[in-house]
Design a protein around this motif. Structure first.
Motif, short mmCIF file in Angstrom:
data_model
loop_
_atom_site.label_atom_id
_atom_site.label_comp_id
_atom_site.label_asym_id
_atom_site.label_seq_id
_atom_site.Cartn_x
_atom_site.Cartn_y
_atom_site.Cartn_z
N ILE B 103 4.70 -9.45 15.84
CA ILE B 103 5.19 -9.44 14.47
C ILE B 103 4.13 -8.90 13.51
N LEU B 104 2.87 -9.35 13.73
CA LEU B 104 1.78 -8.90 12.88
C LEU B 104 1.63 -7.38 12.97
N SER B 105 1.71 -6.84 14.20
CA SER B 105 1.53 -5.39 14.31
C SER B 105 2.74 -4.65 13.77
N LEU B 182 -6.10 -10.20 14.73
CA LEU B 182 -6.15 -9.08 13.80
C LEU B 182 -6.48 -7.76 14.50
N LEU B 183 -7.60 -7.73 15.25
CA LEU B 183 -7.97 -6.48 15.94
C LEU B 183 -6.88 -6.05 16.92
N PRO B 184 -6.38 -6.97 17.76
CA PRO B 184 -5.31 -6.56 18.68
C PRO B 184 -4.10 -5.98 17.94
N ALA B 185 -3.75 -6.58 16.80
CA ALA B 185 -2.59 -6.08 16.06
C ALA B 185 -2.85 -4.69 15.51
N VAL B 186 -4.07 -4.47 15.00
CA VAL B 186 -4.41 -3.14 14.49
C VAL B 186 -4.34 -2.12 15.62
N ALA B 187 -4.91 -2.48 16.78
CA ALA B 187 -4.92 -1.55 17.91
C ALA B 187 -3.51 -1.21 18.35
N LEU B 188 -2.63 -2.20 18.33
CA LEU B 188 -1.24 -1.97 18.72
C LEU B 188 -0.50 -1.11 17.71
N PHE B 247 9.77 -1.19 18.82
CA PHE B 247 9.60 -2.59 19.20
C PHE B 247 9.41 -2.69 20.72
N ALA B 248 10.17 -1.85 21.47
CA ALA B 248 10.01 -1.85 22.92
C ALA B 248 8.58 -1.47 23.30
N TYR B 249 8.04 -0.47 22.60
CA TYR B 249 6.66 -0.06 22.88
C TYR B 249 5.67 -1.16 22.49
N LEU B 250 5.95 -1.87 21.40
CA LEU B 250 5.07 -2.95 20.98
C LEU B 250 5.05 -4.05 22.03
N ILE B 251 6.25 -4.37 22.56
CA ILE B 251 6.35 -5.40 23.60
C ILE B 251 5.50 -5.00 24.81
#
Lengths: 290, 314
Positions: B103-105, B182-188, B247-251
């Motif tokens: 959700i954050l990303s 935070l960092l993981p969300a930015v990277a995603l 969203f599929a790619y984010l998952i």
């Protein structure tokens, strides 16, 4: 006369070439892609160092004149590893595009030609496959057969099928009501023959552009799969795997993580630029607008 | 509107059903007997038979499928072989990391990409447009896990601003948890933001060329109002479509990114389950992720009707 209507821009080969050379995306993309392909080819008979040899004393050396990109945790030359790794990336992505085109295009063309329940079935099949991101398919396939480059090919290939089915269907649907197709029907040609003789030649450019994009996505997906250990297995070098190996050693040797990443970015960038350029060059609608 | 919604809903349900059959069948053709696997090679034949009976493995395939899918619907996902806890418990614990991450990303991605796309479209042909598009072209080519590694090196190893990995849990309050995500969300978000900004830009350019935009400008509406009210609303359909696919790619991305940052989410769970051959966990998590992709795309389909009144009338 029928085929002239839709596909190739209404210009000769020479003008096309001149336009192609003026298209910056196309030229840059083609140059980068050709370079990567060349590196992969050269790696079959020459690399700066033999990567099966493990000079552990030379491990994790930073870039220098003798090792352009430095050495890895076994002392192997990273430049040579990247050269050989390019083969794996290209092979996986290329075969996956082949699978996607080989199955997706006939499906899309059939859906457009027949319509009705077949069209509906193909579209619903697309929905289902789209719900399985390549990574999830790869996870399931790996759970059955264990990890390996072939699984990566299958997983990425499956995900490519609905992409090409959609593109082929959309392209074919736009062509079917056209006059030259009507003429072919009046002449007594069947749906299959019309598809092969008139539809396919006219959607080749669409497929080519999509193929380039899927090729780039395939390189990215393969890197991701090998990074998490679901793709190519050691000792076979792969860019994703090199990044995985680099992760825990990054504090002492950041160059380990730098160069394989650059290799991926440059290859994908080249293919994307090539795709953009091709689209500009091959799309007759865009020609008229410019 | 109701007919359109009902139609999409039915198609969504059918897709879910077929997807569940696929996941179940794949796990069915797996080599090896789960009961034997659990008990180890020294187990007696009687013990294996008893356990098979207890796990319901001696029942016909169709019955087992119905049992599994029925359990899914009421929230009974079975028991993990290795952890010996209900799978639902495991999944809920891990989803408390993965879901906020996704959700954050998604938030970061929309907040960055849509304004950038609009900005570039409004200044089409300018140097700012060219620069944004060049940056996004590179962004599309960057693998998210590599970007993650670079972020870790820069912000965690070098600047020491955030932790390099791991997750403190939500018990200490929302801030330490968010900081770890935070960092993981930015990277995603970055590579997807690059794609979305390009899509937004071209959708906006298409719309800005329409006659009604010229009419709106001609009747004296301010530029900003035309851009944000008239153009954006009409450009939203392609943007929403891509967002749903993303969203599929984010998952899929969370599964990889969790491995970079050692986050105890669903992605880590699935990999541990594969290596331990804890198949019921693999099966359930894959099914849940696939279901979430289908449901999000269904929501996107339904939201078309809100954005586009023509669909509402149909």
């Amino acid at each position: 006369m029928s085929d002239l209507a839709f596909a190739a821009p209404p210009t000769g080969a020479a003008t096309f070439l001149r336009r192609a050379l003026r298209n910056r995306s196309f030229v840059t993309g083609l140059a980068i892609t050709a370079l990567v392909a060349l590196v992969a080819l050269v790696s079959f008979f020459w690399t700066p160092y033999d990567i099966t040899h493990l000079p552990v004393a030379e491990r994790m050396k930073p870039p220098s004149a003798s090792n352009l990109f430095g050495t890895d945790h076994f002392g192997r030359d990273i430049f040579s590893m990247i050269m050989i790794g390019s083969r794996n990336s290209i092979a996986v992505a290329l075969i996956a595009v082949g699978i996607g085109m080989g199955i997706g295009v006939p499906l899309g063309c059939a859906a457009a030609a027949r319509g009705g329940w077949l069209d509906e079935a193909v579209m619903r099949f697309n929905d289902i496959v789209f719900a399985f991101p390549a990574l999830l398919s790869a996870i399931m396939i790996t759970a059955i057969f264990g990890p390996g480059a072939v699984n990566a090919i299958i997983a990425i290939g499956i995900f490519n099928i609905p992409v090409f089915a959609r593109v082929a269907r959309a392209g074919a649907l736009a062509l079917w009501p056209r006059e030259f197709i009507m003429a072919a029907r009046v002449a007594g040609k069947g749906a299959a023959r019309i598809t092969v003789e008139h539809i396919l030649p006219n959607i080749v450019s669409l497929l080519l552009v999509q193929g380039t994009i899927q090729f780039a996505l395939g390189i990215l997906a393969e890197a991701g799969l090998s990074y998490v250990g679901l793709g190519a297995q050691p000792p076979m070098p792969s860019w994703g795997r090199m990044l995985f190996d680099a992760q825990t050693r990054m504090m002492v040797a950041p160059h380990l993580a730098l160069f394989p990443g650059f290799a991926i970015v440059i290859t994908v960038l080249g293919l994307n630029l090539l795709g953009d350029g091709l689209r500009d060059l091959l799309d007759p609608r865009l020609n008229r607008e410019r | 509107m109701t007919r359109y919604a009902l139609n999409r809903l039915l198609v969504g349900l059918a897709t879910l059903l077929v997807a569940s059959v696929i996941v179940f069948s794949v796990m069915e053709i797996l080599p090896g007997d789960p009961a034997r696997l659990m008990l180890g090679i020294n187990a007696t034949e009687d013990a294996v038979v008893a356990l098979r009976q207890q796990m319901g493995l001696d029942q016909p395939v169709v019955l087992r499928y119905l049992h599994w899918i029925g359990g899914m619907v009421v929230g009974d996902l079975g028991r993990s072989y290795t952890y010996s806890v209900p799978v639902l418990e495991l999944v809920a614990e891990r989803a408390a990391v993965s879901l906020p991450l996704a959700i954050l990303s998604l938030l970061l991605l929309t907040v960055v990409a849509i304004p950038v796309g609009i900005f570039a479209a409004a200044r089409r042909g300018s140097a700012a447009d060219a620069a944004t598009m060049a940056v996004s072209q590179i962004g599309v080519a960057i693998p998210n896990f590599w970007f993650a590694l670079l972020l870790v090196y820069l912000f965690a190893v070098w600047l020491r601003l955030v932790p390099a990995g791991g997750f403190p849990g939500w018990s200490a309050g929302p801030w330490p948890g968010l900081k770890a995500l935070l960092l993981p969300a930015v990277a995603l978000a970055l590579p997807q933001a690059a794609i979305l900004s390009r899509v937004t830009r071209s959708a906006m350019i298409d719309v800005l060329g329409e006659d009604y935009i010229r009419t709106a400008r001609a009747k004296g509406l301010p530029r900003a109002q035309v851009l944000w009210r008239h153009a954006l609303r009409n450009a939203l359909i392609p943007v929403l479509t891509i967002l749903g696919l993303q969203f599929a790619y984010l998952i899929a991305g969370t599964i990889i990114i969790e491995n970079v940052f050692y986050l105890p989410g669903l992605g880590r769970l699935i990999f541990q389950a594969i290596t331990q051959r804890d198949l019921i966990v693999v099966e359930s998590v894959v099914m849940l992720l696939v279901a979430s992709v289908i449901i999000v795309n269904l929501i996107v389909d339904l939201s078309y009707a809100i954005v586009d009144p023509r669909l509402r009338a149909a």
